[in-house]
Design an enzyme around this catalytic site. Sequence first.
Site, mmCIF file in Angstrom:
data_model
loop_
_atom_site.group_PDB
_atom_site.id
_atom_site.type_symbol
_atom_site.label_atom_id
_atom_site.label_comp_id
_atom_site.label_asym_id
_atom_site.label_seq_id
_atom_site.Cartn_x
_atom_site.Cartn_y
_atom_site.Cartn_z
ATOM 1 N N ASP A 77 -4.712 -2.511 -5.893
ATOM 2 C CA ASP A 77 -3.422 -2.397 -6.777
ATOM 3 C C ASP A 77 -3.973 -3.287 -8.094
ATOM 4 O OD1 ASP A 77 -0.250 -1.491 -6.231
ATOM 5 O OD2 ASP A 77 -0.774 -2.853 -7.980
ATOM 6 N N TYR B 278 -8.468 9.589 -7.228
ATOM 7 C CA TYR B 278 -7.817 9.733 -8.257
ATOM 8 C C TYR B 278 -8.678 9.206 -9.378
ATOM 9 C CZ TYR B 278 -3.703 9.770 -11.720
ATOM 10 O OH TYR B 278 -3.119 10.031 -12.795
ATOM 11 N N GLN C 205 2.316 -8.610 -10.640
ATOM 12 C CA GLN C 205 1.384 -7.907 -11.235
ATOM 13 C C GLN C 205 2.245 -7.134 -12.432
ATOM 14 O OE1 GLN C 205 2.957 -7.528 -8.403
ATOM 15 N NE2 GLN C 205 2.749 -5.145 -7.425
ATOM 16 N N THR C 206 1.616 -6.971 -13.214
ATOM 17 C CA THR C 206 2.259 -6.229 -14.474
ATOM 18 C C THR C 206 1.924 -4.867 -14.725
ATOM 19 O OG1 THR C 206 0.403 -6.686 -16.195
ATOM 20 C CG2 THR C 206 2.306 -8.509 -15.472
ATOM 21 N N ARG D 132 6.220 5.895 -6.870
ATOM 22 C CA ARG D 132 5.958 5.207 -8.138
ATOM 23 C C ARG D 132 7.273 4.161 -8.272
ATOM 24 N NH1 ARG D 132 3.668 9.557 -12.195
ATOM 25 N NH2 ARG D 132 5.037 11.301 -11.433
ATOM 26 N N ASP E 263 3.635 -10.293 -4.658
ATOM 27 C CA ASP E 263 4.765 -11.403 -5.145
ATOM 28 C C ASP E 263 5.420 -10.811 -6.310
ATOM 29 O OD1 ASP E 263 2.733 -11.590 -7.210
ATOM 30 O OD2 ASP E 263 2.453 -13.786 -6.967
ATOM 31 N N GLY E 264 5.039 -9.577 -6.787
ATOM 32 C CA GLY E 264 5.765 -8.958 -8.042
ATOM 33 C C GLY E 264 5.268 -9.424 -9.224
ATOM 34 N N ASN F 19 1.426 4.175 -17.458
ATOM 35 C CA ASN F 19 2.765 4.428 -16.696
ATOM 36 C C ASN F 19 3.648 5.126 -17.464
ATOM 37 O OD1 ASN F 19 0.943 2.283 -15.250
ATOM 38 N ND2 ASN F 19 2.445 2.608 -13.759
ATOM 39 N N ARG G 118 -1.850 -4.514 -16.573
ATOM 40 C CA ARG G 118 -2.224 -3.195 -17.279
ATOM 41 C C ARG G 118 -1.287 -3.179 -18.622
ATOM 42 N NH1 ARG G 118 -1.314 1.816 -13.813
ATOM 43 N NH2 ARG G 118 -3.372 1.362 -13.104
#
Length: 322
Positions: free
Chosen positions: A273, A145, A209-210, A186, A206-207, A174, A277
């Site tokens: 991943d 992609y 990431q932004t 998504r 672990d959540g 996004n 962002r």
Amino acid sequence: MKKRILVTGGAGFLGSHLCERLCQQGHDVICLDNFFTSQKSNVEHLLPLENFELIRHDVTMPIYLEVDEIYNLACPAAPGHYQYNPIKTMKTSVMGAINMLGMAKRCRAKILQASTSEVYGDPEVHPQVETYRGCVNTLGIRACYDEGKRAAETLFMDYHRSNNVNIRIVRIFNTYGPRMHPFDGRVISNFIRQALWEKKITIFGDGSQTRSFCYRDDLVEAMIRMMNGPDEFVGPVNIGNPGEFTIKQLAELTLKLTGSKAKLEYHPLPQDDPMQRRPDISLAKKWLKWKPTIPLEEGLQKTIDWFKTIQLSDYRPPTPRY
Ligand code: NAD
Ligand code: UDP
């Protein structure tokens, strides 16, 4: 002036909204789609309109149409979708761009490419500015992609420089809203579907990431402004909402707005991943006089309200991802 406008990928999440807006403006709209990641129901309401036409076609194959403008959106966009058949994803980006640029050259049409924040890969520059050249793993599972979209940008610039084609490039961050495919994998569609119908919310890593989430109406407005903007500004231009949230925050907000008691469930972070962002939108502000107007909580509520109206059985789950 009434224009003949082609929207490739026009039956998709963003494409269907773009078609709707362009029809409302009175243009003759041709929606071209192979329905790989969408279904006819997204544009069913437009079918009775005299200024709307639907063509089932694959952009990797040549097609001859007479048009004034082309919005090139055809490409699977969600990781689960574009990794399903990665070779086809690359073909769609590259051969699709060549076919559509050829059409633009022949018709002297203006053409806009829906590029992506993925061209920045897992960015070391934060927030991302258009001059940043990115950090993409050419060998990874996202490369079909990312590199496909990067090659498409190159083709756009080369047709512009070599053949004088009137181009525009937007880099979309996004974007979410009604008509997202509920099984596209998504994060927003997953979390809402899981909160409404399932007992768990799947957090990858672990959540921490932004991501920055833009509501679809803001996005479509910016795309149209870019197409109609001055010829000297071809882009690339970042389009997105600079509000930045961790994935854990998004999960908690989804639980709050749906009133769901689903439990957070942690899974390994997929390869490559991106950890952060956020768009720098100075160029969009300057050239398009545009900035997003819909904050995440408001847009998420509208999206949840739409999800509550659909039947999941009307949608095909195309991938094995959660
Ligand atoms: P989507 O999957 O809903 O829409 C893509 C559409 O393209 C679908 O209708 C699909 O059937 C069609 N398509 C795919 N391959 C095709 C082919 N070979 N020939 C013809 N049609 C084909 O996704 P979306 O979110 O609406 O994305 C639209 C565009 O915007 C894509 O190019 C995507 O890369 C870009 N984009 C979207 C986002 C986002 O967050 N939504 C972010 C960055 C870039
Ligand atoms: N994600 C997650 N749970 C899910 C789906 C996605 O935690 O069920 C994470 C994913 O790992 C990524 C972020 O949410 O860090 C955004 O993922 P998405 O697939 O929406 O878009 P992209 O990674 O292309 O920005």
